[in-house]
Design a protein around this motif. Structure first.
Motif, PDB file in Angstrom:
ATOM      1  N   VAL A 448      -1.343  -5.482   9.881  1.00 30.40           N
ATOM      2  CA  VAL A 448      -1.319  -4.125   9.323  1.00 30.40           C
ATOM      3  C   VAL A 448      -2.591  -3.865   8.532  1.00 30.40           C
ATOM      4  O   VAL A 448      -3.198  -2.794   8.629  1.00 30.40           O
ATOM      5  N   TYR A 449      -3.000  -4.850   7.754  1.00 28.17           N
ATOM      6  CA  TYR A 449      -4.215  -4.691   6.944  1.00 28.17           C
ATOM      7  C   TYR A 449      -5.410  -4.337   7.823  1.00 28.17           C
ATOM      8  O   TYR A 449      -6.196  -3.437   7.500  1.00 28.17           O
ATOM      9  N   ARG A 450      -5.556  -5.037   8.936  1.00 33.07           N
ATOM     10  CA  ARG A 450      -6.702  -4.773   9.808  1.00 33.07           C
ATOM     11  C   ARG A 450      -6.654  -3.353  10.387  1.00 33.07           C
ATOM     12  O   ARG A 450      -7.698  -2.747  10.620  1.00 33.07           O
ATOM     13  N   ARG A 451      -5.462  -2.831  10.602  1.00 35.81           N
ATOM     14  CA  ARG A 451      -5.329  -1.507  11.219  1.00 35.81           C
ATOM     15  C   ARG A 451      -5.518  -0.359  10.220  1.00 35.81           C
ATOM     16  O   ARG A 451      -5.880   0.753  10.636  1.00 35.81           O
ATOM     17  N   ILE A 452      -5.246  -0.595   8.923  1.00 36.71           N
ATOM     18  CA  ILE A 452      -5.269   0.523   7.964  1.00 36.71           C
ATOM     19  C   ILE A 452      -6.307   0.370   6.885  1.00 36.71           C
ATOM     20  O   ILE A 452      -6.401   1.204   5.977  1.00 36.71           O
ATOM     21  N   LYS A 453      -7.149  -0.714   6.948  1.00 32.88           N
ATOM     22  CA  LYS A 453      -8.089  -0.994   5.855  1.00 32.88           C
ATOM     23  C   LYS A 453      -9.131   0.106   5.689  1.00 32.88           C
ATOM     24  O   LYS A 453      -9.738   0.228   4.611  1.00 32.88           O
ATOM     25  N   ASP A 454      -9.368   0.919   6.728  1.00 37.31           N
ATOM     26  CA  ASP A 454     -10.342   2.007   6.605  1.00 37.31           C
ATOM     27  C   ASP A 454      -9.744   3.240   5.943  1.00 37.31           C
ATOM     28  O   ASP A 454     -10.461   4.222   5.726  1.00 37.31           O
ATOM     29  N   PHE A 455      -8.447   3.195   5.612  1.00 35.18           N
ATOM     30  CA  PHE A 455      -7.790   4.356   5.008  1.00 35.18           C
ATOM     31  C   PHE A 455      -7.259   4.061   3.593  1.00 35.18           C
ATOM     32  O   PHE A 455      -7.159   4.990   2.786  1.00 35.18           O
ATOM     33  N   PHE A 456      -6.920   2.816   3.300  1.00 40.33           N
ATOM     34  CA  PHE A 456      -6.233   2.505   2.049  1.00 40.33           C
ATOM     35  C   PHE A 456      -6.968   1.422   1.274  1.00 40.33           C
ATOM     36  O   PHE A 456      -7.753   0.643   1.844  1.00 40.33           O
ATOM     37  N   ALA A 457      -6.675   1.385  -0.022  1.00 41.47           N
ATOM     38  CA  ALA A 457      -7.173   0.315  -0.898  1.00 41.47           C
ATOM     39  C   ALA A 457      -6.108  -0.769  -0.994  1.00 41.47           C
ATOM     40  O   ALA A 457      -4.905  -0.493  -0.884  1.00 41.47           O
ATOM     41  N   PHE A 458      -6.539  -2.036  -1.215  1.00 43.52           N
ATOM     42  CA  PHE A 458      -5.624  -3.165  -1.179  1.00 43.52           C
ATOM     43  C   PHE A 458      -5.832  -4.100  -2.364  1.00 43.52           C
ATOM     44  O   PHE A 458      -6.886  -4.105  -3.014  1.00 43.52           O
ATOM     45  N   GLU A 459      -4.815  -4.869  -2.550  1.00 49.58           N
ATOM     46  CA  GLU A 459      -4.877  -5.986  -3.501  1.00 49.58           C
ATOM     47  C   GLU A 459      -4.443  -7.223  -2.732  1.00 49.58           C
ATOM     48  O   GLU A 459      -3.305  -7.311  -2.269  1.00 49.58           O
ATOM     49  N   SER A 460      -5.368  -8.159  -2.528  1.00 54.57           N
ATOM     50  CA  SER A 460      -5.046  -9.354  -1.765  1.00 54.57           C
ATOM     51  C   SER A 460      -4.114 -10.257  -2.555  1.00 54.57           C
ATOM     52  O   SER A 460      -4.331 -10.503  -3.748  1.00 54.57           O
TER      53      SER A 460
END
Length: 526
Positions: A448-460
């Motif tokens: 999921v991270y790879r598919r949406i990383k261009d739209f959302f911010a994350f915390e690993s």
């Protein structure tokens, strides 16, 4: 005289005339066939005589030419075949000839029987025994000249006369039969017109009144009745017509009552059908319901790219101890109803609820590449919805949400209370994402991270250990990427986010969480 008898006599007269015409046609066809056979035979005999004459002439000419060439050599095999073929044609001509012509053909055959050995001796002796060849040539010229100058011309003239006679006979027969056919046809037409005129004049008067009555009854004037003036078929029809009008008037009354009842029943059936359809679409996707209705079954489908979303309430078990059963059900219904609206808004498919867990998926049954982003936006709205609600005792629930993307197998199981469901490692890992998450946080897997990383911010979060003792890389989604929120205004999807969504997926975003347009607080409060 009744109408039936009049019609019968008229039709019998016409049939007799047409039968006579048909007999003449059959007789003339037989005559034409015989004449055509005779003409065909004459033409074939002419063709054979022309071929025989050509072959004899060719062999005579060849013999003359070869006799003047010193040391000439001939193809005796080919010449012998030609001599034999000519004899066969003369025999065929004899068989095709009639009794008056066979005498002349027999003479030709006898003369050729003398000519053929002379040719054979000549071509076999040529270049070997000149004296024998000269003797054979003289004999061949004698009989060949007789065939070409006497026998064949006489026979050809006799056959030409026969062919001309056959042709003339064919033309005469054809012309005679045509004249008879036209005469009988013209007389038949005249008789038909006369019979039709008298019958029509009789029927027109009665039928005009019947026609008037039919028109009035056709105009729904069922009170009109036709006057009966005779006891023949017209009178019977008029009486039957009046009876029909009585029956129609009675049937109209019954039909009006039946239509009223049928309309009421159809309306009731339609209401029940709509209720049934609505209930079916509440438990199955529209495509699945349509296939079940058409085929009685739904074939399993493999979906190579689906996002699954699981939710679970934190504190649910404690609330079951504090709330009455009906209150607990009402509370769950409020939350899940809100989730249903969110799922519908983002084009996801609700799968099922188990206790306080809610399970939905994106990318099926209609495949769409935007489902990871759509599911993440829906997850934000679910958390926000939970944060806005308060339990009857004043407390608030929190919710864990987990997402995973990958292939699944979908199908309908059971024959009673059947349900549309999905299976596969993707589903199991999605459930682990939820159970390994945190309250009011969105926990996603590496796919999921790879598919949406261009739209959302994350915390690993690093790697976590699942119940299956597998270490998986997971992330918390903390919000929309700041660069995509530039130009955001209340009530409008951020232009930068819309542009990227349109670039990646070729369509407009289905919705956007309105509360994200407000400056974001701590990620745990999203």
């Amino acid at each position: 005289m009744s109408i039936r008898l009049r019609l019968a006599l008229g039709f019998l007269t016409i049939l007799a005339l047409f039968a006579t015409n048909e007999g003449i046609q059959l007789y003339s066809a037989r005559l034409r066939a015989r004449t055509m056979d005779a003409l065909s035979s004459a033409l074939k005999r002419q063709s054979l005589m022309a071929s025989i004459q050509q072959r004899v002439n060719n062999l005579q000419t060849l013999m003359s030419v070869m006799s003047q060439i010193e040391d000439a050599q001939s193809d005796s095999g080919a010449i012998q075949a030609d001599i034999t073929e000519t004899a066969a044609q003369i025999r065929e001509l004899f068989e095709l000839s009639d009794a008056t012509e066979r005498g002349a053909v027999a003479q030709l055959e006898q003369t050729y029987a003398k000519l053929a050995p002379a040719w054979k001796n000549f071509f076999e002796s040529l270049g070997v025994d000149e004296a024998k060849a000269v003797s054979a040539q003289l004999e061949a010229e004698k009989y060949g000249g007789e065939v070409l100058r006497k026998v064949l011309p006489a026979l050809r003239k006799q056959h030409d006369d026969g062919a001309e006679q056959a042709s003339k006979s064919f033309e005469d027969t054809t012309r005679l039969t045509e004249q008879w056919s036209l005469g009988i046809f013209g007389f038949s037409m005249l008789v038909s017109v006369v019979v039709a005129y008298f019958i029509a004049r009789y029927l027109t008067r009665a039928l005009s009144e019947l026609s008037l009555g039919a028109a009035l009854i056709g105009a729904n004037n069922l009170d009109y009745r036709i006057a009966v003036h005779s006891t023949d078929e017209i009178g019977t029809v008029a009486g039957t017509f009046n009876t029909m009008a009585d029956n129609l008037a009675h049937s109209r009354e019954e039909l009006t009552a039946a239509n009223t009842e049928l309309t009421e029943r159809n309306a009731e059936v339609e209401r029940e059908r709509q209720v049934s359809q609505s209930l079916l679409l509440n438990i199955l996707p529209e495509q699945v319901a349509a296939e079940l209705a058409a085929n009685g079954a739904f074939a399993p489908r493999y979906y190579e790219d689906v996002t699954v979303l699981f939710t679970d309430f934190v504190g649910f078990t404690l609330s079951t101890e504090k709330l009455a059963a009906d209150e607990l059900v009402n509370v769950l219904n409020g939350y899940f109803t809100a989730f249903d609206r969110i799922v519908s808004r983002y084009g996801l498919e609700k799968m099922k609820t188990i206790g306080d867990a809610y399970f939905c998926a994106g990318g099926l049954p209609v495949r769409t590449p935007s489902h990871p982003v759509d599911a993440t936006l829906a997850a934000f709205e679910m958390i926000h919805e939970v944060q806005q609600r308060t339990l009857p005792d004043g407390t608030q629930w929190k919710v864990r949400i987990g997402l995973n993307t990958g292939p699944v197998v979908a199908g309908v199981v059971g024959i009673r209370k059947f349900a549309f469901d999905v299976w596969g490692d993707t589903v199991n890992l999605g459930s682990r994402m939820e159970s390994g998450g945190a309250p009011n946080r969105i926990n996603v897997s590496e796919p999921v991270y790879r598919r949406i990383k261009d739209f959302f911010a994350f915390e690993s979060r690093g790697k976590i250990l699942t119940k299956e003792k597998k270490e998986l890389e997971t992330y918390f989604v903390t919000g929309i990427q700041p660069a995509l929120m530039v130009g955001a205004a209340e009530g409008l999807t951020p232009p930068a986010f819309t542009q990227r969504y349109r670039t990646y997926f070729g369509k407009e975003p289905p919705a956007f969480p309105a509360f994200l347009l407000v400056p974001q607080a701590d990620p745990q409060r999203l």
